[in-house]
Design a protein around this motif. Structure first.
Motif, short mmCIF file in Angstrom:
data_model
loop_
_atom_site.label_atom_id
_atom_site.label_comp_id
_atom_site.label_asym_id
_atom_site.label_seq_id
_atom_site.Cartn_x
_atom_site.Cartn_y
_atom_site.Cartn_z
N LEU A 7 10.85 38.55 -47.34
CA LEU A 7 12.04 38.50 -46.49
C LEU A 7 11.64 38.75 -45.04
CD1 LEU A 7 14.52 40.78 -48.50
CD2 LEU A 7 14.38 38.28 -48.54
N GLY A 8 12.16 37.94 -44.14
CA GLY A 8 12.03 38.16 -42.70
C GLY A 8 13.41 37.95 -42.10
N LEU A 9 14.28 38.93 -42.25
CA LEU A 9 15.67 38.79 -41.85
C LEU A 9 15.89 39.39 -40.46
CD1 LEU A 9 17.23 39.83 -45.28
CD2 LEU A 9 16.59 37.54 -44.48
N SER A 10 16.37 38.55 -39.55
CA SER A 10 16.57 38.96 -38.16
C SER A 10 15.29 39.60 -37.64
CB SER A 10 17.75 39.93 -38.05
OG SER A 10 18.13 40.07 -36.70
N PHE A 11 14.20 38.89 -37.78
CA PHE A 11 12.87 39.47 -37.60
C PHE A 11 11.97 38.67 -36.66
CE2 PHE A 11 8.48 39.47 -39.39
CZ PHE A 11 8.13 40.77 -39.04
N LEU A 12 11.82 37.37 -36.89
CA LEU A 12 10.84 36.58 -36.15
C LEU A 12 11.04 36.60 -34.64
CD1 LEU A 12 10.20 33.32 -38.21
CD2 LEU A 12 8.63 35.22 -37.81
N HIS A 13 12.27 36.67 -34.19
CA HIS A 13 12.52 36.65 -32.75
C HIS A 13 12.12 37.96 -32.07
CE1 HIS A 13 16.18 38.05 -34.70
NE2 HIS A 13 16.52 38.66 -33.58
N HIS A 14 11.68 38.94 -32.85
CA HIS A 14 11.20 40.21 -32.29
C HIS A 14 9.68 40.33 -32.33
CE1 HIS A 14 15.15 41.99 -31.86
NE2 HIS A 14 15.44 41.60 -33.08
N VAL A 15 8.98 39.34 -32.91
CA VAL A 15 7.55 39.46 -33.19
C VAL A 15 6.71 38.70 -32.16
CG1 VAL A 15 5.77 38.93 -34.90
CG2 VAL A 15 8.02 39.68 -35.65
N LEU A 16 5.73 39.39 -31.60
CA LEU A 16 4.76 38.75 -30.74
C LEU A 16 3.94 37.79 -31.60
CD1 LEU A 16 3.47 38.67 -27.90
CD2 LEU A 16 1.87 40.42 -28.70
N GLY A 17 3.81 36.53 -31.17
CA GLY A 17 3.08 35.55 -31.95
C GLY A 17 3.81 35.18 -33.24
N GLN A 46 1.73 33.60 -41.91
CA GLN A 46 1.35 34.64 -42.87
C GLN A 46 2.45 34.88 -43.89
OE1 GLN A 46 -1.78 36.08 -43.28
NE2 GLN A 46 -0.74 36.55 -45.19
N ILE A 47 3.69 34.79 -43.48
CA ILE A 47 4.80 34.94 -44.42
C ILE A 47 4.71 33.85 -45.50
CG2 ILE A 47 7.32 34.65 -44.66
CD1 ILE A 47 7.57 36.13 -41.94
N VAL A 48 4.48 32.62 -45.07
CA VAL A 48 4.36 31.51 -46.02
C VAL A 48 3.20 31.75 -46.98
CG1 VAL A 48 3.78 29.05 -46.19
CG2 VAL A 48 5.50 29.81 -44.55
N ARG A 49 2.07 32.23 -46.47
CA ARG A 49 0.90 32.51 -47.32
C ARG A 49 1.15 33.66 -48.29
NH1 ARG A 49 -3.99 30.35 -45.45
NH2 ARG A 49 -3.79 29.25 -43.48
N SER A 50 1.96 34.62 -47.88
CA SER A 50 2.20 35.82 -48.69
C SER A 50 3.29 35.63 -49.74
CB SER A 50 2.57 37.00 -47.79
OG SER A 50 1.48 37.34 -46.96
N ALA A 51 4.08 34.57 -49.63
CA ALA A 51 5.20 34.34 -50.54
C ALA A 51 4.78 33.44 -51.69
CB ALA A 51 6.37 33.72 -49.79
N ARG A 52 4.75 33.99 -52.89
CA ARG A 52 4.38 33.20 -54.08
C ARG A 52 5.50 32.27 -54.51
NH1 ARG A 52 1.73 38.25 -55.96
NH2 ARG A 52 3.69 38.76 -56.94
N SER A 53 6.75 32.69 -54.38
CA SER A 53 7.87 31.87 -54.84
C SER A 53 8.86 31.53 -53.73
CB SER A 53 8.64 32.58 -55.97
OG SER A 53 7.82 32.74 -57.09
N LEU A 54 9.29 32.53 -52.97
CA LEU A 54 10.32 32.32 -51.95
C LEU A 54 9.96 33.02 -50.65
CD1 LEU A 54 13.55 33.19 -54.01
CD2 LEU A 54 12.76 30.90 -53.40
N ALA A 55 10.12 32.31 -49.55
CA ALA A 55 10.10 32.92 -48.22
C ALA A 55 11.50 32.73 -47.66
CB ALA A 55 9.07 32.25 -47.32
N ILE A 56 12.14 33.83 -47.28
CA ILE A 56 13.51 33.78 -46.81
C ILE A 56 13.56 34.33 -45.39
CG2 ILE A 56 15.88 34.53 -47.22
CD1 ILE A 56 15.15 34.83 -50.20
N ILE A 57 14.01 33.49 -44.47
CA ILE A 57 14.03 33.85 -43.05
C ILE A 57 15.46 33.70 -42.53
CG2 ILE A 57 13.18 33.26 -40.74
CD1 ILE A 57 10.92 34.15 -42.58
N GLU A 58 15.92 34.71 -41.80
CA GLU A 58 17.19 34.62 -41.08
C GLU A 58 16.86 34.71 -39.60
OE1 GLU A 58 21.40 36.97 -40.77
OE2 GLU A 58 19.53 38.05 -40.44
#
Length: 186
Positions: free
Chosen positions: A75-85, A92-104
Protein backbone atom coordinates in the motif's frame (compact mmCIF):
# COMPACT_ATOMS: atom_id res chain seq x y z
CA UNK A 1 -8.94 -2.07 -1.06
CA UNK A 2 -11.24 -4.61 0.58
CA UNK A 3 -12.61 -5.74 -2.79
CA UNK A 4 -9.13 -6.15 -4.27
CA UNK A 5 -7.84 -8.11 -1.26
CA UNK A 6 -10.89 -10.36 -0.95
CA UNK A 7 -9.62 -12.69 -3.69
CA UNK A 8 -6.19 -13.25 -2.12
CA UNK A 9 -5.24 -16.49 -0.45
CA UNK A 10 -5.24 -16.04 3.32
CA UNK A 11 -3.40 -15.15 5.35
CA UNK A 12 -1.66 -12.66 3.09
CA UNK A 13 1.06 -10.15 3.90
CA UNK A 14 0.83 -6.37 3.60
CA UNK A 15 3.46 -3.64 3.55
CA UNK A 16 1.78 -0.32 4.38
CA UNK A 17 4.10 2.55 3.40
CA UNK A 18 3.49 5.92 5.03
CA UNK A 19 1.02 4.14 7.29
CA UNK A 20 0.49 7.06 9.70
CA UNK A 21 -1.56 5.57 12.58
CA UNK A 22 -1.90 2.28 10.70
CA UNK A 23 -5.63 2.51 9.95
CA UNK A 24 -5.53 0.37 6.80
CA UNK A 25 -3.11 -2.15 8.30
CA UNK A 26 -5.38 -2.56 11.30
CA UNK A 27 -8.49 -2.97 9.12
CA UNK A 28 -6.82 -5.57 6.87
CA UNK A 29 -5.61 -7.45 9.95
CA UNK A 30 -9.10 -7.46 11.47
CA UNK A 31 -11.05 -8.29 8.31
CA UNK A 32 -8.70 -10.76 6.62
CA UNK A 33 -6.21 -11.89 9.24
CA UNK A 34 -3.52 -10.24 7.12
CA UNK A 35 0.02 -10.00 8.47
CA UNK A 36 0.71 -6.29 8.15
CA UNK A 37 3.88 -4.27 8.50
CA UNK A 38 3.11 -0.58 9.02
CA UNK A 39 5.96 1.78 8.08
CA UNK A 40 6.14 5.48 8.84
CA UNK A 41 8.80 7.95 9.96
CA UNK A 42 6.50 9.56 12.51
CA UNK A 43 5.86 8.35 16.06
CA UNK A 44 2.11 8.05 15.39
CA UNK A 45 2.75 4.68 13.72
CA UNK A 46 3.50 3.21 17.16
CA UNK A 47 -0.23 3.34 17.95
CA UNK A 48 -0.72 0.43 15.51
CA UNK A 49 1.73 -1.87 17.36
CA UNK A 50 -0.86 -3.80 19.40
CA UNK A 51 -2.93 -4.56 16.31
CA UNK A 52 -0.54 -5.48 13.48
CA UNK A 53 2.29 -7.94 12.93
CA UNK A 54 5.01 -5.30 12.99
CA UNK A 55 5.65 -1.56 13.04
CA UNK A 56 8.73 0.04 11.50
CA UNK A 57 9.39 3.63 12.54
CA UNK A 58 11.75 4.77 9.82
CA UNK A 59 11.90 7.11 6.86
CA UNK A 60 10.63 5.28 3.80
CA UNK A 61 13.16 5.09 0.98
CA UNK A 62 13.42 2.66 -1.93
CA UNK A 63 16.40 1.03 -0.17
CA UNK A 64 14.39 0.49 3.03
CA UNK A 65 11.46 -0.95 1.06
CA UNK A 66 13.88 -3.29 -0.74
CA UNK A 67 15.34 -4.45 2.61
CA UNK A 68 11.85 -5.16 3.96
CA UNK A 69 11.37 -7.75 1.19
CA UNK A 70 8.32 -8.78 -0.78
CA UNK A 71 4.69 -8.82 0.29
CA UNK A 72 1.44 -9.98 -1.22
CA UNK A 73 0.10 -6.42 -1.04
CA UNK A 74 1.98 -3.11 -0.93
CA UNK A 75 0.00 0.00 0.00
CA UNK A 76 1.15 3.52 -0.84
CA UNK A 77 -1.86 5.60 0.17
CA UNK A 78 -1.50 9.37 -0.04
CA UNK A 79 2.23 8.70 -0.13
CA UNK A 80 4.07 9.14 -3.44
CA UNK A 81 3.60 12.90 -3.59
CA UNK A 82 5.60 13.17 -0.34
CA UNK A 83 8.58 11.05 -1.46
CA UNK A 84 11.84 12.35 -2.87
CA UNK A 85 12.46 10.39 -6.08
CA UNK A 86 8.91 9.10 -6.35
CA UNK A 87 9.59 7.17 -9.61
CA UNK A 88 12.28 5.07 -7.91
CA UNK A 89 9.90 4.49 -5.01
CA UNK A 90 7.13 3.43 -7.39
CA UNK A 91 9.53 1.04 -9.11
CA UNK A 92 10.44 -0.51 -5.75
CA UNK A 93 6.77 -0.78 -4.77
CA UNK A 94 6.08 -2.71 -7.98
CA UNK A 95 9.06 -5.01 -7.30
CA UNK A 96 7.99 -5.59 -3.69
CA UNK A 97 4.35 -6.44 -4.48
CA UNK A 98 3.80 -10.13 -5.24
CA UNK A 99 0.06 -9.77 -5.96
CA UNK A 100 -1.22 -6.21 -5.57
CA UNK A 101 0.28 -2.73 -5.51
CA UNK A 102 -2.30 -0.19 -4.39
CA UNK A 103 -1.58 3.51 -4.75
CA UNK A 104 -3.76 6.49 -3.82
CA UNK A 105 -2.74 9.92 -5.07
CA UNK A 106 -4.31 13.39 -5.05
CA UNK A 107 -6.14 14.74 -8.06
CA UNK A 108 -3.72 16.70 -10.28
CA UNK A 109 -5.71 19.91 -9.68
CA UNK A 110 -5.73 19.59 -5.90
CA UNK A 111 -3.84 22.52 -4.36
CA UNK A 112 -1.75 20.84 -1.69
CA UNK A 113 -0.32 23.04 1.03
CA UNK A 114 2.54 20.69 1.85
CA UNK A 115 3.87 17.96 -0.37
CA UNK A 116 7.30 17.58 -1.87
CA UNK A 117 5.88 16.72 -5.31
CA UNK A 118 2.70 18.82 -5.26
CA UNK A 119 3.49 20.17 -8.72
CA UNK A 120 3.98 16.64 -10.16
CA UNK A 121 0.56 15.13 -9.38
CA UNK A 122 -0.33 14.86 -13.07
CA UNK A 123 2.99 13.13 -13.80
CA UNK A 124 2.38 10.68 -10.96
CA UNK A 125 -1.06 9.73 -12.30
CA UNK A 126 0.19 9.49 -15.89
CA UNK A 127 3.06 7.23 -14.78
CA UNK A 128 0.72 4.98 -12.81
CA UNK A 129 -1.41 4.46 -15.91
CA UNK A 130 1.66 3.94 -18.14
CA UNK A 131 2.96 1.30 -15.74
CA UNK A 132 -0.25 -0.72 -15.90
CA UNK A 133 -2.07 0.51 -12.80
CA UNK A 134 -5.84 0.54 -13.23
CA UNK A 135 -7.82 3.46 -11.85
CA UNK A 136 -10.62 2.29 -9.58
CA UNK A 137 -14.12 3.68 -9.36
CA UNK A 138 -14.79 5.93 -6.40
CA UNK A 139 -12.04 7.31 -4.27
CA UNK A 140 -11.72 9.66 -1.36
CA UNK A 141 -12.40 13.37 -1.57
CA UNK A 142 -9.42 15.65 -1.76
CA UNK A 143 -7.99 16.79 1.56
CA UNK A 144 -7.66 20.48 0.65
CA UNK A 145 -10.11 20.56 -2.29
CA UNK A 146 -13.00 18.34 -1.24
CA UNK A 147 -14.77 18.70 -4.61
CA UNK A 148 -11.87 16.83 -6.27
CA UNK A 149 -11.59 13.06 -6.04
CA UNK A 150 -8.31 11.34 -5.24
CA UNK A 151 -7.29 8.53 -7.55
CA UNK A 152 -7.05 4.94 -6.33
CA UNK A 153 -4.88 2.76 -8.58
CA UNK A 154 -4.27 -0.99 -8.45
CA UNK A 155 -1.74 -3.08 -10.28
CA UNK A 156 -2.31 -6.81 -10.18
CA UNK A 157 0.55 -9.19 -10.63
CA UNK A 158 0.00 -12.80 -11.53
CA UNK A 159 3.27 -14.21 -10.30
CA UNK A 160 4.59 -17.72 -10.26
CA UNK A 161 3.36 -19.81 -7.36
CA UNK A 162 5.96 -22.18 -6.03
CA UNK A 163 4.77 -24.90 -3.69
CA UNK A 164 6.88 -27.46 -1.92
CA UNK A 165 8.22 -28.70 1.34
CA UNK A 166 10.98 -26.90 3.21
CA UNK A 167 13.59 -29.22 4.63
CA UNK A 168 16.61 -28.55 6.75
CA UNK A 169 20.05 -28.76 5.25
CA UNK A 170 23.45 -27.14 5.04
CA UNK A 171 22.16 -23.94 3.40
CA UNK A 172 24.27 -24.39 0.26
CA UNK A 173 21.25 -23.97 -2.03
CA UNK A 174 20.39 -20.53 -0.67
CA UNK A 175 22.38 -19.06 -3.57
CA UNK A 176 20.13 -20.89 -6.04
CA UNK A 177 16.95 -19.84 -4.23
CA UNK A 178 18.05 -16.18 -4.28
CA UNK A 179 18.89 -16.39 -7.97
CA UNK A 180 15.50 -18.02 -8.70
CA UNK A 181 13.66 -15.39 -6.63
CA UNK A 182 15.41 -12.57 -8.53
CA UNK A 183 14.44 -14.11 -11.89
CA UNK A 184 10.78 -14.52 -10.85
CA UNK A 185 10.49 -10.91 -9.64
CA UNK A 186 11.82 -9.37 -12.87
Amino acid sequence: IRRACASLRRPFTVLDLGASEGYFSIRLTEEFGARCVAVDARDVVKSAEPFVASVVRQSVTPAIVHKLGTYDVVLGLSFLHHVLGWRKMLDQIVRSARSLAIIETPHPEEKLRQALNRDQLGDIQDTLEEWGFERQEGGASGVWDSHLQRGMYIRRRDGALVEGVVRSGSGNNSVNVTRFKDEVTK
